[in-house]
Design an enzyme around this catalytic site. Structure first.
Site, mmCIF file in Angstrom:
data_model
loop_
_atom_site.group_PDB
_atom_site.id
_atom_site.type_symbol
_atom_site.label_atom_id
_atom_site.label_comp_id
_atom_site.label_asym_id
_atom_site.label_seq_id
_atom_site.Cartn_x
_atom_site.Cartn_y
_atom_site.Cartn_z
ATOM 1 C CD GLN A 126 -2.590 1.362 2.814
ATOM 2 O OE1 GLN A 126 -1.890 0.721 3.858
ATOM 3 N NE2 GLN A 126 -3.492 2.068 2.942
ATOM 4 C CB SER A 129 2.127 7.012 4.851
ATOM 5 O OG SER A 129 1.088 6.430 5.382
ATOM 6 C CD GLU A 245 -13.954 -6.549 6.746
ATOM 7 O OE1 GLU A 245 -14.757 -6.547 5.824
ATOM 8 O OE2 GLU A 245 -14.365 -6.890 7.984
ATOM 9 C CG ASN A 386 -5.120 3.829 19.151
ATOM 10 O OD1 ASN A 386 -5.100 3.505 17.983
ATOM 11 N ND2 ASN A 386 -4.919 3.121 20.179
#
Ligand code: FAD
Length: 400
Positions: A126, A129, A245, A386
């Site tokens: 992927q 970033s 997902e 988070n």
């Protein structure tokens, strides 16, 4: 809200448990019980076994070679797989590019890439970033300019997991630097990692392993036929991919497996003149973790129950699953490391100890526990940090 499982769902769980118990190669299981991360070959071997059964692409509909499961079945499958413990599916293949191709791909793209992604003939990575574009992903600068039937890509990606072993990369690139909104000038490309002009440089992480990379693109030519969806509409694809997902995001099976392993290992360790497993502080810690796991399991069931009731919108409670799930992954890996005590010294530290005539080597599970403890510090960063998840909880769940 109905939080109980139907008879059919319980029978399905038994079927999955039985199949995994009978089919997971014992060398892979033994390795994973000791806390070793699955290697590329382990992932491929296990995913191909599951694919023969039609289960590898566990989130895909039947017409594309998936099992067509409900969200509850997917969650049960993931949990059984994690508790076995077995390697996860190749996440970039199965939960990222697969669903993107199904949703946005052309007929040719689907035919070319989906079967190979399912059976891991292609290993995907992927490329999202960049330095300066992580949480604020729309700030990405890697540029692609169109020249005839090709895009010419220049720029840099970072933190690209497994890029050094990947055949293909799905990447976000900037095709219109003058778009009125940053999100409107981005395109989603499929890039063959063998294309000239790509350089992959390793980043060695705190656990001493090579999982992460920097990827540089220097006049890399990508055929226009490898573009997903429309030019400058890549942000729509990225949003779909990132939000697609979420049922497995808590990784509860993994945390349960680690607690179970810690209890077993503690019976062979000593504390205060007795077995560590009988130590009252140790037992209190286990009780706390098991209670937290149960509480999160109930939150997960609430999310599933809403999905069953037909709510199609992304449930903001999934952000709670990510925060608490990763906190539990970190806490349970710390627990196993603490069970190992001084024997959990990582192997590179043991080499130093050997030099100073203290060659006491811990059991593999203990040294691997430290490696996994260190690696899992990253769990609260990848997949959306988070802090960002807490922002979502503050706004969308608490209404602050
Ligand atoms: C092990 C690992 C594997 C990864 N694999 C991949 C991969 O395969 N492909 C890929 O594209 N990327 C990958 N990433 C990158 C990951 O997606 C980013 O690290 C993540 O999005 C955070 O971006 P950043 O590192 O630029 O940190 P930043 O976004 O710069 O954040 C730095 C700190 O600031 C906080 N922060 C930022 N914005 C806010 C805000 N608005 N409010 C409150 N706090 C904020 C963050 O929470 C964080 O603590 C991986 C990362 C890790 C650690």
């Amino acid at each position: 809200m109905d939080l109980s499982f139907s008879t059919e769902e319980l029978a399905f769980r038994d079927e999955v448990r039985g199949f995994i118990a009978g089919s997971l190669p014992s060398d892979i299981r033994d390795k994973m019980r000791l806390g070793w991360p699955a290697e590329k070959e382990d992932t491929i071997r296990w995913q191909r076994i599951l694919n023969q059964r039609g289960w590898a692409a566990y989130t895909w509909p039947k017409e594309y070679g998936g099992p067509g499961w409900t969200p509850t079945q997917r969650m049960m499958f993931l949990e059984e797989n994690q508790m076995a413990p077995a390697p996860d599916m190749q996440v970039f293949n199965i939960t990222m590019i697969g669903p993107v191709l199904i949703q946005f791909g052309t007929k040719e793209q689907k035919e070319r890439f989906l079967p190979r992604a399912r059976d891991v003939d292609d290993w995907w990575c992927q490329g999202f970033s960049e330095p300066g574009a992580g949480s604020d992903l729309a700030a990405l600068k890697t540029a692609a300019r169109r020249e005839g039937d090709e895009y010419i890509v220049n720029g840099q990606k970072i933190w690209t997991s497994t890029a050094h072993m990947a055949d293909w990369c799905f990447a976000l690139v900037r095709t219109d630097p003058n778009a009125p909104k940053r999100q409107m000038g981005i395109t989603f490309l499929l890039i063959d990692m063998k294309t000239p002009g790509i350089t992959v440089r390793p980043i060695i992480s705190i656990d001493g392993t090579h999982h992460l990379n920097e990827v540089f693109f220097d006049d890399v030519r990508v055929p226009v036929e490898n573009r997903i969806y429309e030019e400058n509409k890549g942000w729509d694809v990225a949003k779909f991919l990132l939000g697609n997902e979420r049922t497995g995001i808590a990784r509860l099976g993994k945390s349960k497996e680690r607690v179970r392993f810690a209890k077993e290992a503690a019976s062979g360790m000593r504390a205060h003149g007795g077995a560590l497993s009988d130590d009252s502080e140790f037992r209190r810690r286990i009780a706390q973790l098991e209670t937290d796991i149960k509480a999160l399991e109930i939150t997960q069931l609430r999310v599933l129950s809403a999905q069953k009731a037909g709510e199609s919108k992304q449930d903001p409670l999934t952000a709670v699953l990510k925060v608490k799930g990763t906190e539990l992954l970190q806490a349970t890996s710390e627990l196993v490391m603490d069970v190992g005590g001084p024997l959990a010294m990582p192997d590179w530290a043991q080499e130093l100890a050997a030099l100073s005539n203290e060659p006491e080597l811990g059991p593999v599970w203990a040294t691997e526990a430290t490696r996994s403890y260190l690696m899992l510090r990253a769990a609260s960063i990848y997949g959306g940090t988070n802090e960002i998840m807490k922002n979502i909880v503050a706004k969308a769940v608490l209404g602050l």
